[in-house]
Design a protein around this motif. Structure first.
Motif, short mmCIF file in Angstrom:
data_model
loop_
_atom_site.label_atom_id
_atom_site.label_comp_id
_atom_site.label_asym_id
_atom_site.label_seq_id
_atom_site.Cartn_x
_atom_site.Cartn_y
_atom_site.Cartn_z
N PRO A 100 31.70 41.40 64.99
CA PRO A 100 33.19 41.53 65.03
C PRO A 100 33.39 43.04 64.68
CG PRO A 100 32.15 40.63 62.74
CD PRO A 100 31.10 40.73 63.96
N SER A 101 34.76 43.43 65.58
CA SER A 101 35.30 44.38 65.30
C SER A 101 36.32 44.71 64.32
CB SER A 101 35.61 45.13 66.72
OG SER A 101 36.77 44.04 67.19
N PHE A 102 36.41 45.71 63.57
CA PHE A 102 37.64 45.88 62.64
C PHE A 102 38.31 46.96 62.97
CE2 PHE A 102 33.78 44.31 60.67
CZ PHE A 102 34.22 43.09 59.81
N ALA A 103 39.70 47.06 62.59
CA ALA A 103 40.53 48.14 62.80
C ALA A 103 40.03 49.43 62.21
CB ALA A 103 41.89 47.66 62.57
N PRO A 104 40.18 50.39 62.80
CA PRO A 104 39.75 51.71 62.28
C PRO A 104 40.62 52.07 60.88
CG PRO A 104 41.05 52.03 64.34
CD PRO A 104 40.84 50.56 64.14
N THR A 105 39.94 52.66 60.06
CA THR A 105 40.74 53.13 58.94
C THR A 105 40.21 54.40 58.48
OG1 THR A 105 38.66 52.39 57.44
CG2 THR A 105 40.61 50.91 57.85
N SER A 106 41.09 54.98 57.95
CA SER A 106 40.95 56.64 57.42
C SER A 106 41.08 56.70 56.05
CB SER A 106 41.56 57.33 58.39
OG SER A 106 43.08 57.18 58.20
N ALA A 107 40.47 57.60 55.33
CA ALA A 107 40.71 57.95 54.03
C ALA A 107 41.80 58.73 53.88
CB ALA A 107 39.42 58.66 53.25
N PRO A 108 42.62 58.84 52.74
CA PRO A 108 43.93 59.56 52.45
C PRO A 108 43.20 60.93 52.50
CG PRO A 108 43.29 58.56 50.52
CD PRO A 108 42.46 57.69 51.67
N PRO A 109 44.21 62.01 53.07
CA PRO A 109 43.91 63.41 53.01
C PRO A 109 43.62 63.92 51.41
CG PRO A 109 46.15 63.10 53.53
CD PRO A 109 45.45 61.66 53.42
N PRO A 110 42.95 64.82 51.30
CA PRO A 110 42.73 65.16 49.94
C PRO A 110 44.03 65.86 49.14
CG PRO A 110 41.49 66.87 51.33
CD PRO A 110 41.82 65.44 52.15
N LEU A 111 44.14 65.81 48.07
CA LEU A 111 45.43 66.39 47.40
C LEU A 111 45.25 67.97 47.44
CD1 LEU A 111 46.10 63.99 44.54
CD2 LEU A 111 47.05 63.81 46.59
N ASP A 112 46.47 68.59 47.84
CA ASP A 112 46.54 70.19 47.81
C ASP A 112 46.61 70.59 46.44
OD1 ASP A 112 46.96 72.57 48.48
OD2 ASP A 112 48.19 72.32 50.15
N PRO A 113 45.78 71.46 46.08
CA PRO A 113 45.80 72.01 44.74
C PRO A 113 47.46 72.78 44.42
CG PRO A 113 43.64 72.41 45.58
CD PRO A 113 44.29 71.78 46.53
N ALA A 287 41.94 65.20 39.22
CA ALA A 287 42.25 64.31 38.22
C ALA A 287 43.31 63.32 38.86
CB ALA A 287 42.99 65.02 36.94
N ALA A 288 44.20 63.71 39.51
CA ALA A 288 45.39 62.96 40.05
C ALA A 288 44.74 61.92 41.35
CB ALA A 288 46.38 63.70 40.85
N ALA A 289 43.67 62.54 41.94
CA ALA A 289 43.10 61.66 43.04
C ALA A 289 42.22 60.36 42.13
CB ALA A 289 42.23 62.44 43.70
N ASN A 290 41.44 60.46 41.06
CA ASN A 290 40.89 59.70 40.53
C ASN A 290 41.70 58.69 39.43
OD1 ASN A 290 38.49 60.75 41.48
ND2 ASN A 290 38.28 62.42 40.02
N ARG A 291 43.08 58.76 39.57
CA ARG A 291 43.50 57.82 38.74
C ARG A 291 44.06 56.83 39.45
NH1 ARG A 291 46.15 62.69 36.24
NH2 ARG A 291 48.06 62.62 37.87
#
Length: 291
Positions: A100-113, A287-291
Motif C-alpha cells: 500500500p502507498s501512503f500520502a507523503p508527509t513532512s516534518a514541520p520546519p524547526p522553530l527559528d531561535p 523548549a517550545a518544540a518539545n511542548r
C-alpha cells in the motif's frame, strides 16, 4: 458314514470359518471336486482384488485431502501476514496484494531561535548577569579573559554616558546588564540593553552609532578605566537586544587605530555576547518544540 452322505447338508461359505467344504456327493472314493475348488478360489481372489482397489481409492482420497488442507493452510498464512516473500521463481504476486502507498508527509520546519529573541512576549526564559555572562573567566581562541564586576539595572540611563542615556530612555529600554573582562593590561565592559521588540532595538542601534557609550564598570580586581582616556566603543544588535562595548588600557593610555590588541578584545567580546543571546533563542525554540 462317508463324506457327503447322511446328516444335514451345510452350504459352504469360503468367508465363513469352519464351514464344510463341498465334496463330490456322487463319488464313493471321497475325491474332492477340483473344479468346484478352483471356481471358489477364483471367486475369493476377485473379492480380495476389489477390496484392495477400494482401499487404495480411500487412501488416495485421504492423501488428496491432506494435500488440499496443506495448501489451504499455507494460503491462509500468507493472507494473514501480508504479501508472501518466498514465492517460486515462476510465481507472481497478484496485483491486489501490492504494497500500500501512503500520502507523503513532512516534518514541520524547526522553530527559528531569532523569533524568540525578537519579542519580549516569546523571550520569557530567566535572564541575569550570571546566565548571560557565566563563570569566572572567558576563553576566546588562545586568549583568556578574567571576569570582573557585573551589574544589572532597570534604570538604563544610569549605566550610560554621552547621548546614550537619552536614547535609551526615549525608546523604551527596560533593562541594562553589564560585565567587565580584562586581559594583558586592557579591560572592556559589555553592556546589553533590552527592549520590548526588535524594531525598538534596531532603532536604538542606529541612533547610538555616534556619541553614545555604555559606562565602564570597574571592580573585582579591575581598576577604573575609560573614565578620561580615549577608548574604543562599539554598538550592535540582535533581536530585541542592543549590546555595547567600551574598552581601553588600564594605565589610562588613549586608544588609537594602531592598537590592534584593543580592537581584537572588542571583537572577541562582541562575538561572545552575540553567541550568548543567540543560544538563548535556541534553548527557547527547543523548549517550545518539545511542548
Amino acid at each position: 458314514m462317508s463324506y457327503g452322505q447322511g446328516g444335514p447338508q451345510s452350504q459352504w461359505d469360503p468367508w465363513k470359518p469352519n464351514s464344510q467344504q463341498p465334496w463330490n456327493s456322487g463319488g464313493d472314493d471321497g475325491t474332492p471336486d477340483w473344479a468346484a475348488l478352483a471356481e471358489a478360489s477364483e471367486t475369493r481372489n476377485k473379492r480380495r482384488k476389489l477390496l484392495f482397489i477400494a482401499g487404495g481409492a480411500l487412501a488416495t482420497v485421504a492423501i488428496g485431502t491432506a494435500v488440499a488442507m496443506a495448501v489451504v493452510s499455507a494460503n491462509s498464512g500468507n493472507d494473514a501476514h501480508g504479501t508472501p516473500t518466498n514465492l517460486p521463481a515462476s510465481a507472481s504476486v497478484p496485483s491486489g496484494s501490492a504494497t500500500p502507498s501512503f500520502a507523503p508527509t513532512s516534518a514541520p520546519p524547526p522553530l527559528d531561535p531569532r523569533d524568540f529573541i525578537a519579542s519580549a512576549k516569546k523571550d520569557t526564559a530567566p535572564l541575569s548577569a550570571d546566565t548571560l555572562f557565566p563563570g569566572t573567566q572567558l576563553t576566546m581562541g588562545s586568549t583568556v579573559y578574567k571576569k570582573g564586576a557585573t551589574a544589572d539595572t532597570t534604570n538604563c540611563a544610569s549605566a550610560a554616558s554621552g547621548d546614550l542615556p537619552k536614547i535609551l530612555s526615549a525608546n523604551g529600554c527596560t533593562r541594562l546588564i553589564r560585565a567587565t573582562y580584562s586581559t594583558g593590561g586592557t579591560a572592556i565592559t559589555v553592556g546589553v540593553a533590552l527592549f520590548d521588540d526588535q524594531a525598538q532595538a534596531t532603532k536604538v542601534r542606529k541612533l547610538a552609532a555616534k556619541k553614545a557609550m555604555v559606562r565602564s564598570l570597574p571592580g573585582k580586581g579591575v581598576k577604573n578605566f575609560c573614565d578620561a582616556a580615549v577608548c574604543l566603543t562599539t554598538t550592535n544588535a540582535v533581536g530585541r537586544y542592543v549590546y555595547f562595548t567600551t574598552g581601553g588600557f588600564l594605565n589610562g593610555k588613549n586608544v588609537t587605530k594602531q592598537d590592534t590588541k584593543v580592537f581584537s578584545v572588542g571583537n572577541d567580546l562582541q562575538q561572545f555576547t552575540f553567541n550568548q543571546i543567540y543560544r538563548r533563542g535556541q534553548a527557547e525554540a527547543s523548549a517550545a518544540a518539545n511542548r
